[in-house]
Design an enzyme around this catalytic site. Structure first.
Site, PDB file in Angstrom:
ATOM      1  N   CYS A   1       5.220  -6.191   1.753  1.00 21.78           N
ATOM      2  CA  CYS A   1       5.599  -4.783   1.765  1.00 21.78           C
ATOM      3  C   CYS A   1       4.897  -4.039   2.902  1.00 21.78           C
ATOM      4  O   CYS A   1       5.160  -4.314   4.062  1.00 21.78           O
ATOM      5  CB  CYS A   1       5.329  -4.149   0.399  1.00 21.78           C
ATOM      6  SG  CYS A   1       6.178  -2.561   0.153  1.00 21.78           S
ATOM      7  N   TYR A   2       3.951  -3.136   2.618  1.00 17.42           N
ATOM      8  CA  TYR A   2       3.237  -2.454   3.697  1.00 17.42           C
ATOM      9  C   TYR A   2       2.553  -3.477   4.599  1.00 17.42           C
ATOM     10  O   TYR A   2       2.460  -3.286   5.817  1.00 17.42           O
ATOM     11  CB  TYR A   2       2.204  -1.488   3.124  1.00 17.42           C
ATOM     12  CG  TYR A   2       1.417  -0.755   4.186  1.00 17.42           C
ATOM     13  CD1 TYR A   2       1.857   0.467   4.674  1.00 17.42           C
ATOM     14  CD2 TYR A   2       0.257  -1.300   4.718  1.00 17.42           C
ATOM     15  CE1 TYR A   2       1.155   1.133   5.685  1.00 17.42           C
ATOM     16  CE2 TYR A   2      -0.457  -0.650   5.715  1.00 17.42           C
ATOM     17  CZ  TYR A   2      -0.005   0.569   6.197  1.00 17.42           C
ATOM     18  OH  TYR A   2      -0.699   1.216   7.197  1.00 17.42           O
TER      19      TYR A   2
ATOM     20  N   SER B   1     -23.740  -8.401 -26.121  1.00 20.37           N
ATOM     21  CA  SER B   1     -23.013  -7.478 -26.992  1.00 20.37           C
ATOM     22  C   SER B   1     -22.189  -8.199 -28.041  1.00 20.37           C
ATOM     23  O   SER B   1     -21.794  -7.608 -29.042  1.00 20.37           O
ATOM     24  CB  SER B   1     -22.075  -6.605 -26.149  1.00 20.37           C
ATOM     25  OG  SER B   1     -21.016  -7.391 -25.624  1.00 20.37           O
ATOM     26  N   GLY B   2     -21.907  -9.480 -27.814  1.00 14.38           N
ATOM     27  CA  GLY B   2     -21.038 -10.223 -28.712  1.00 14.38           C
ATOM     28  C   GLY B   2     -19.615 -10.297 -28.219  1.00 14.38           C
ATOM     29  O   GLY B   2     -18.775 -11.006 -28.788  1.00 14.38           O
ATOM     30  N   GLY B   3     -19.300  -9.558 -27.136  1.00 13.67           N
ATOM     31  CA  GLY B   3     -17.983  -9.657 -26.536  1.00 13.67           C
ATOM     32  C   GLY B   3     -17.846 -10.939 -25.745  1.00 13.67           C
ATOM     33  O   GLY B   3     -18.814 -11.696 -25.554  1.00 13.67           O
ATOM     34  N   VAL B   4     -16.658 -11.199 -25.253  1.00 14.91           N
ATOM     35  CA  VAL B   4     -16.393 -12.439 -24.533  1.00 14.91           C
ATOM     36  C   VAL B   4     -17.283 -12.569 -23.303  1.00 14.91           C
ATOM     37  O   VAL B   4     -17.907 -13.619 -23.075  1.00 14.91           O
ATOM     38  CB  VAL B   4     -14.911 -12.514 -24.105  1.00 14.91           C
ATOM     39  CG1 VAL B   4     -14.633 -13.786 -23.309  1.00 14.91           C
ATOM     40  CG2 VAL B   4     -13.993 -12.433 -25.306  1.00 14.91           C
ATOM     41  N   ASP B   5     -17.372 -11.512 -22.512  1.00 17.77           N
ATOM     42  CA  ASP B   5     -18.072 -11.591 -21.231  1.00 17.77           C
ATOM     43  C   ASP B   5     -19.554 -11.905 -21.401  1.00 17.77           C
ATOM     44  O   ASP B   5     -20.072 -12.850 -20.804  1.00 17.77           O
ATOM     45  CB  ASP B   5     -17.899 -10.287 -20.456  1.00 17.77           C
ATOM     46  CG  ASP B   5     -16.447  -9.879 -20.329  1.00 17.77           C
ATOM     47  OD1 ASP B   5     -15.577 -10.757 -20.418  1.00 17.77           O
ATOM     48  OD2 ASP B   5     -16.174  -8.672 -20.173  1.00 17.77           O
ATOM     49  N   SER B   6     -20.244 -11.118 -22.216  1.00 21.10           N
ATOM     50  CA  SER B   6     -21.684 -11.331 -22.377  1.00 21.10           C
ATOM     51  C   SER B   6     -21.968 -12.640 -23.097  1.00 21.10           C
ATOM     52  O   SER B   6     -22.982 -13.296 -22.837  1.00 21.10           O
ATOM     53  CB  SER B   6     -22.326 -10.156 -23.117  1.00 21.10           C
ATOM     54  OG  SER B   6     -21.897 -10.088 -24.457  1.00 21.10           O
ATOM     55  N   SER B   7     -21.091 -13.055 -23.998  1.00 17.80           N
ATOM     56  CA  SER B   7     -21.285 -14.322 -24.711  1.00 17.80           C
ATOM     57  C   SER B   7     -21.206 -15.503 -23.750  1.00 17.80           C
ATOM     58  O   SER B   7     -22.027 -16.431 -23.800  1.00 17.80           O
ATOM     59  CB  SER B   7     -20.240 -14.480 -25.815  1.00 17.80           C
ATOM     60  OG  SER B   7     -20.377 -13.475 -26.800  1.00 17.80           O
TER      61      SER B   7
ATOM     62  N   GLY C   1       0.826  -1.200   0.000  1.00 15.33           N
ATOM     63  CA  GLY C   1       0.000   0.000   0.000  1.00 15.33           C
ATOM     64  C   GLY C   1       0.861   1.252   0.000  1.00 15.33           C
ATOM     65  O   GLY C   1       2.056   1.190   0.306  1.00 15.33           O
TER      66      GLY C   1
ATOM     67  N   HIS D   1       7.986  -7.569  -3.409  1.00 15.74           N
ATOM     68  CA  HIS D   1       6.703  -7.917  -4.035  1.00 15.74           C
ATOM     69  C   HIS D   1       6.832  -9.212  -4.835  1.00 15.74           C
ATOM     70  O   HIS D   1       7.328  -9.207  -5.962  1.00 15.74           O
ATOM     71  CB  HIS D   1       6.239  -6.784  -4.958  1.00 15.74           C
ATOM     72  CG  HIS D   1       5.738  -5.580  -4.225  1.00 15.74           C
ATOM     73  ND1 HIS D   1       4.427  -5.425  -3.852  1.00 15.74           N
ATOM     74  CD2 HIS D   1       6.396  -4.481  -3.773  1.00 15.74           C
ATOM     75  CE1 HIS D   1       4.287  -4.276  -3.206  1.00 15.74           C
ATOM     76  NE2 HIS D   1       5.464  -3.683  -3.141  1.00 15.74           N
TER      77      HIS D   1
ATOM     78  N   GLU E   1       4.456 -10.820  -6.201  1.00 15.45           N
ATOM     79  CA  GLU E   1       3.396 -10.929  -7.210  1.00 15.45           C
ATOM     80  C   GLU E   1       3.796 -10.396  -8.573  1.00 15.45           C
ATOM     81  O   GLU E   1       3.135 -10.689  -9.581  1.00 15.45           O
ATOM     82  CB  GLU E   1       2.122 -10.222  -6.719  1.00 15.45           C
ATOM     83  CG  GLU E   1       2.200  -8.704  -6.606  1.00 15.45           C
ATOM     84  CD  GLU E   1       2.715  -8.213  -5.261  1.00 15.45           C
ATOM     85  OE1 GLU E   1       2.326  -7.104  -4.861  1.00 15.45           O
ATOM     86  OE2 GLU E   1       3.499  -8.938  -4.619  1.00 15.45           O
TER      87      GLU E   1
END
Length: 529
Positions: free
Chosen positions: A95-96, A239-245, A68, A185, A187
């Protein structure tokens, strides 16, 4: 909050191990979550000031405290509930997070005379379970540091397990309680063995099985959807995007014909996108689909609008109006489904008072307008983008949809800086299609997170053949990313850029110059406007 009930995503299988990440506001906290999930362990992020209420309900098998921007030395800086250290589960402070843990457990932190940012070398003093199979006593290795404070005295029962030139306690351990802290870090990719360290913490220290998979998520999600929806009906914005599909196919598998998809053609889509969506979902999947041709409406609303944020809000409000009207025509609809992802949820909640809530201003994360009396269901709410793609493959969605580059909700409107007109959209759509075609032909599409063309609000004088032209400048953008939170430009060869630019100038009337954008992006949107 609106009157609409917010439905969260599917609950995780109670038999799945869970890790809770307590966020102190680091810009790379999401990377911790991604590394943990990549090792097959489910995790969630919670703000430090809400961790107490989350602990009992989430029942974590381990806890990670993020980095942070604050200083432990200052007054009223973030702390966690003491319950974190009395639950009897392993804790890793980063870290923090390390400094806060030390301060709360009786150690000391000081403002370092020499700050440490960037690559650093650690020297390993001992090899506890956290380092098992990674480092042995005496090893030296590269890590990524980013701190101005440092630990100078440890709480009782802790001991140092690694040091660096400017951090006498670069890594610490209380092995009896399974408390660990690292000043660096793990990550980030600049700590080459950091992912292994996080895996050691979740698997070796905490004993997580690593059995969280998309196949398991799919079954849990389907069960959860059926429990929430009951005998009700769901309307889904497609919408045809990945998420909505992926949302549409998952819902169809769960509730069948009680799902109706509404595809609002805003006129702001990429070339041939509307036809592809209708063909796949209506003809291939046989999902009930309402196709709303609203191009003229959206262009009319955008007339004279140049400010990018106003464009987003105009498009979002118009979309809701159209969607609400269509939903009213369908009898018995109880739920609205949308493809909210975990980064959307995180960005739409300002954990530390920052501006992230404005980044996703076109999303409806967190509620719906009062007039929409539908309950919201968000089956992907717990997933990152790459996990959504994995789920899409698990559901046998065509690769052309699963691997498709992200496309923003406002569509091409934010790739036309300034006022949006039909002429500009047609020019941009053609240029964008050529650019993507060249990327596909070069075999580079899957190496790139997102590529698109932008029609700049600038005209230049040029000579084409024997004629003087006065036409638009087209900018090309391509970025690499893992989750869309950070991005770097893709290093195309000069030959590729020259070939793509030549095609665009030759084939698209209205463009006489092409430039390539080499801007990198810190956490936040990777779109143009």
């Amino acid at each position: 909050m609106t009157e609409s009930t917010i439905e969260s995503g599917p609950s995780v299988d109670p038999h799945t191990d869970r890790v809770l990440i307590i966020d102190f506001g680091s810009q790379v906290t999401q990377l911790i979550a991604r590394r943990v999930r990549e090792s097959g362990v489910y995790c969630e992020i919670v703000p430090f000031n809400k961790s107490a209420e989350m602990l009992a309900a989430f029942a974590p098998k381990a806890i990670i405290l993020s980095g942070g921007p604050a200083s432990v030395m200052a007054q009223d800086t973030p702390r966690v509930t003491d319950l974190v250290f009395t639950m009897g589960v392993p804790v890793l402070g980063i870290c923090y997070g390390q400094q806060a843990m030390v301060a709360q457990l009786g150690g000391q932190v000081e403002n370092a005379s020499h700050r440490e940012f960037g690559r650093a070398q650690i020297r390993v003093l001992s090899s506890p379970a956290l380092f098992d199979g990674i480092w042995r006593e005496g090893d030296r290795d590269q890590v990524w540091m980013s701190h101005g404070d440092r630990v100078i005295a440890l709480p009782k029962e802790f001991h140092a397990i690694a040091v660096s030139d400017n951090a006498p306690f670069a890594a610490i351990a209380d092995e009896a309680r399974q408390f660990y802290g690292v000043q660096f870090h793990p990550e980030v990719v600049h700590t080459p063995r950091g992912a292994e360290l996080l895996r050691n913490f979740t698997h070796r220290v905490a004993g997580c099985a690593g059995d969280w998979t998309m196949a398991a998520f799919r079954q849990t999600a389907i069960t959860d959807i059926r429990d929430k929806v009951g005998k009700g009906r769901v309307i889904c914005g497609l919408s045809g995007g990945v998420d909505s599909s992926v949302v549409a196919v998952l819902l169809h598998e769960a509730i069948g014909e009680r799902l109706t998809c509404v595809f609002v053609d805003t006129g702001l889509l990429r070339a041939n996108e509307a036809e592809q969506v209708v063909t796949l979902f209506r003809d291939h999947y046989n999902i009930p689909l309402v196709h709303v041709a609203a191009q003229d409406l959206f262009l009319g609303k955008l007339s004279g609008v140049s400010d990018p944020e106003q464009k987003r809000k105009t498009i979002g409000a118009t979309f809701i109006d159209v969607f609400d009207k269509e939903a009213a025509k369908i009898n018995g609809v109880d739920f609205l489904a949308q493809g909210t992802l975990y980064p959307d949820v995180i960005e739409s909640v300002s954990f530390t008072g920052g501006p992230s809530v404005t980044i996703k201003s076109h999303h409806n994360v967190g509620g719906l307008p009062d007039r929409m009396k539908l309950k919201l269901i968000e089956p992907l709410r717990e997933l990152f983008k790459d996990e959504v793609r994995a789920l899409g493959r698990e559901l046998d969605l065509p690769e052309a949809f699963v691997a498709r580059h992200p496309f923003p909700g406002p569509g091409l409107a934010i790739r036309v800086p300034g006022e949006v007109t039909q002429q500009k959209l047609e020019i941009l759509r053609k240029a964008d299609a050529i650019y993507l075609d060249e990327i596909q032909k070069a075999g580079l599409y899957d190496e790139i997170w997102q590529a698109f063309a932008v029609l700049l609000p600038v005209r230049t004088v040029g000579v084409m053949g024997d004629e003087r032209t006065y036409e638009y400048v087209c900018a090309l953008r391509a970025v690499t990313s893992t989750d869309g939170m950070t991005a770097d430009y893709y290093p195309f060869s000069h030959d590729f850029l020259g070939g793509a630019a030549t095609r665009i100038i030759n084939e698209v009337r209205g463009i006489n110059r092409v430039v390539y954008d080499v801007t990198s992006k810190p956490p936040g949107t990777i779109e143009w406007e």
